[in-house]
Each structure stands twice: as structure tokens, then as C-alpha cells.
Design an enzyme around this catalytic site. Structure first.
Site, PDB file in Angstrom:
ATOM      1  N   TYR A   1     -15.080  -3.575   6.379  1.00 10.44           N
ATOM      2  CA  TYR A   1     -13.515  -3.094   6.783  1.00 10.44           C
ATOM      3  C   TYR A   1     -13.565  -3.523   8.255  1.00 10.44           C
ATOM      4  O   TYR A   1     -12.642  -4.139   8.624  1.00 10.44           O
ATOM      5  CB  TYR A   1     -13.477  -1.633   6.578  1.00 10.44           C
ATOM      6  CG  TYR A   1     -12.113  -0.986   7.202  1.00 10.44           C
ATOM      7  CD1 TYR A   1     -10.914  -1.175   6.203  1.00 10.44           C
ATOM      8  CD2 TYR A   1     -12.139  -0.664   8.473  1.00 10.44           C
ATOM      9  CE1 TYR A   1      -9.609  -0.576   6.656  1.00 10.44           C
ATOM     10  CE2 TYR A   1     -10.897  -0.242   9.045  1.00 10.44           C
ATOM     11  CZ  TYR A   1      -9.660  -0.190   8.046  1.00 10.44           C
ATOM     12  OH  TYR A   1      -8.424   0.257   8.677  1.00 10.44           O
TER      13      TYR A   1
ATOM     14  N   GLY B   1       0.731  -1.247  -0.020  1.00  6.01           N
ATOM     15  CA  GLY B   1       0.231   0.091   0.167  1.00  6.01           C
ATOM     16  C   GLY B   1       0.698   1.325   0.029  1.00  6.01           C
ATOM     17  O   GLY B   1       0.386   2.214   0.662  1.00  6.01           O
TER      18      GLY B   1
END
Length: 336
Positions: A153, A11
Site C-alpha cells: 500500500y 470505491g
């Protein structure tokens, strides 16, 4: 550990991963940069090299375990043995649960949870042979306390918490010198609120207090240097959410049910042309480089006393956590 290491950051093209990659580079570490978006990878590669460090950008989807394994081998072939692996990459959906398609929920789980599992396996495969190394998992307060509109999430981060605890105890049983630690993040001013798939009527926002990505990056670098700790708590919202849930779970449910929708949205309508990075990166060839910061600079804190307390755990850290937990419990009672 040596001051100059081989560090992997997933990321790395934006947000927390981007800030962490820059900070490792400033220390002189060689940094392997893993992300899907090529435009963002180009940007962070230039920043790492400007800091005088070696960069190795690799475009990879961490939900693909074969691609992750191939990337890990490329890193060791080109940079040398991996000393630190930092898992940051994630995706999400801002939406009530019943408005999330099954394939979308599965995709969030594959990236935000199984991506961490895939990368951890690739790192351990190499670190265990040498009996050294550190793996830093970037978690969230939402892995200890679910909130509305982020069920996919929250579920993935809860799964990460259980995986981390299980793996850590296995390594301890084996008396391994490979360490794994978890950094529990608060609300952070990253570009995710401008590129995560959203079905909310208004612009998504982090729940205050909000911290800058550099605060998160300092916590990650510290955790990589001191990976013996089970976990680190970064901000006031992290401590308060975790401990407030423990001491006042039912009251906190009512508080979040009452405030959780409005606190996660601004008064501005969601832009009609806002990208969504669930299936394709928002910073791909046709996208732009979002950088590390989101659009909430004016509201974000550059420092976190709670992070210092977590790093220097003891009476002060416990006292700060208890005070914050009490404040959350008080707010929950007021809302009940």
C-alpha cells in the site's frame, strides 16, 4: 463550478468513497458510483437516491483500463459530461513484506496505483476536450512516509504522489483549465480493517488519531470545489507524519520500527472467518453491506482542526503543522 454537477466516485461502496458519494448527493450532484461489490453498490445507490440525487451504479474493477473506459462512456451517455472524478478505490495486504506473495503485491499495485492512473486517463480524455473539470486523488500520509506491515500500500501511494506531481505540472504547462488535486488522508475509521487481506495474528487497526469517514468526505468535496491547491492535509497524523518524516526521518524510522507492529493491531485475535477483498469484493452477492464506518467509532474523531488549517492555509496552518511535526520529532527521539 455549478452547484449541480456530474461526479464520479470510485470505491463508492464503502468507507471514504461511500461517505463522499453521500455528501455529493446531499449537494444535489448526480453521482456515478464505481466499485466491485454489488451489495455495497446497492446500499450506496439507495442512500444517494434518498438524498434526492440521481445515482448511476457501475460494477467495475478499476485495474482494468478497458472496463474503466467503458464505464466513463456510460456515465457521459446517461448522466452527461463529467465535472468531477474522485479516485478512492484501493486494496491492500497487512503483512510483513516477505510474507506477501508476488501476485498479491502486484494486485495491490494494480488497484491502488494503476487503478488511479486508468481512471485519471479516462477522465482527462473527456475533460481536456472541454478544457474544464476536476480530478481529486485520495492519497495518504503513507504516500509520504512508509510504515511497517503495509509495504504494498505504501509503495502504491508513493507512486501516486509522483504521478500526481508529474501530471499537475504537465497541465500547468499546457495552461489547462482541468485541475488535479491530492487529498492526503490520515487514519480513517473505514471497513478496510475488516476486509483487507491480513496475515497479522491480531485484528488490524488504524494508527491513532483516527477520524470518521465524513471528515475525509468533507475534505474531498472541498477539494472538488477548490482544485487549484496542490494537496490538502486532513488530520493531525497526516501533518505530523509528513513533516515529522522530513525533519526527523532517521529518528522516525526507529520509532516506527519499535511501535509500528503493535500500534497497527488490537489485543483481539484476528477473526478466523474475516473476508479478504484482494481478489474478490467482500461485499459481493454473497457478502453484506459494510457501509462507510468501520468498527472504531468509539475512537474516531468527527472533526479535524488540521483540515480547517489546510483549507484556510496561512500562518495558522503553518503553525499547527509545525507544532505537530515537533511533537512527532520529540516522540521519535524518545524512542531512539
Amino acid at each position: 463550478m455549478s452547484s449541480k454537477r456530474v461526479v464520479v466516485v470510485t470505491g463508492a461502496s464503502g468507507g471514504i468513497g461511500r461517505a463522499a458519494a453521500r455528501m455529493f448527493a446531499q449537494r444535489g450532484d448526480s453521482v456515478a458510483l464505481l466499485a466491485r461489490g454489488t451489495t455495497g453498490l446497492d446500499g450506496v445507490t439507495a442512500e444517494v437516491e434518498k438524498a434526492g440525487a440521481r445515482a448511476l451504479p457501475i460494477s467495475v474493477d478499476t485495474s482494468d483500463h478497458q472496463a474503466v473506459e467503458k464505464a466513463a462512456q456510460q456515465i457521459e451517455d446517461e448522466l452527461g459530461p463529467i465535472d468531477v472524478w474522485v479516485n478512492v478505490a484501493f486494496t491492500s495486504v497487512f503483512s510483513p513484506f516477505m510474507d506477501i506473495e508476488p501476485e498479491e503485491f502486484e494486485r495491490v499495485t494494480e488497484v491502488t496505483y494503476l487503478g488511479f492512473v486508468n481512471c485519471t486517463r479516462a477522465a482527462l480524455k473527456r475533460m481536456q476536450q472541454r478544457d474544464r473539470g476536476a480530478i481529486v486523488q485520495v492519497g495518504s500520509a503513507l504516500g509520504r512516509r512508509g510504515i511497517p506491515l503495509q509495504s504494498a500500500y505504501c509503495g502504491a501511494k508513493h507512486a501516486l504522489q509522483g504521478f500526481h506531481e508529474s501530471l499537475r505540472t504537465e497541465l500547468m504547462h499546457d495552461h489547462s483549465n482541468v485541475k488535479v488535486t491530492l487529498v492526503q488522508m490520515p487514519a480513517v475509521n473505514t471497513p478496510q480493517f475488516s476486509w483487507v487481506l491480513s496475515r497479522l495474528p491480531h485484528q488490524a487497526q488504524p494508527v491513532p488519531p483516527i477520524y470518521q469517514p465524513e471528515v475525509a468526505a468533507r475534505a474531498i468535496v472541498h477539494a472538488a470545489d477548490h482544485p487549484n491547491r496542490r494537496e490538502y492535509w486532513v488530520g493531525a497524523s497526516t501533518v505530523g507524519t509528513i513533516l515529522g518524516n522530513h525533519f526527523a526521518g532517521g529518528l522516525l524510522d526507529r520509532y516506527l520500527a519499535k511501535t509500528g507492529y503493535s500500534s497497527q493491531q488490537t489485543s483481539e485475535p484476528k477473526p478466523k472467518d474475516q473476508p479478504a477483498n484482494l481478489w474478490e469484493p467482500a461485499d459481493g452477492p454473497d457478502g453484506h453491506d459494510f457501509g462507510a464506518h468501520g468498527q472504531f467509532d468509539s475512537k474516531a474523531h468527527a472533526r479535524s482542526p488540521q483540515l480547517w488549517c489546510s483549507q484556510h492555509h496561512g500562518t495558522l496552518g503553518v503553525a499547527a503543522a509545525a507544532v505537530t511535526a515537533g511533537a512527532v520529532a520529540w516522540a521519535a527521539r524518545r524512542a531512539a
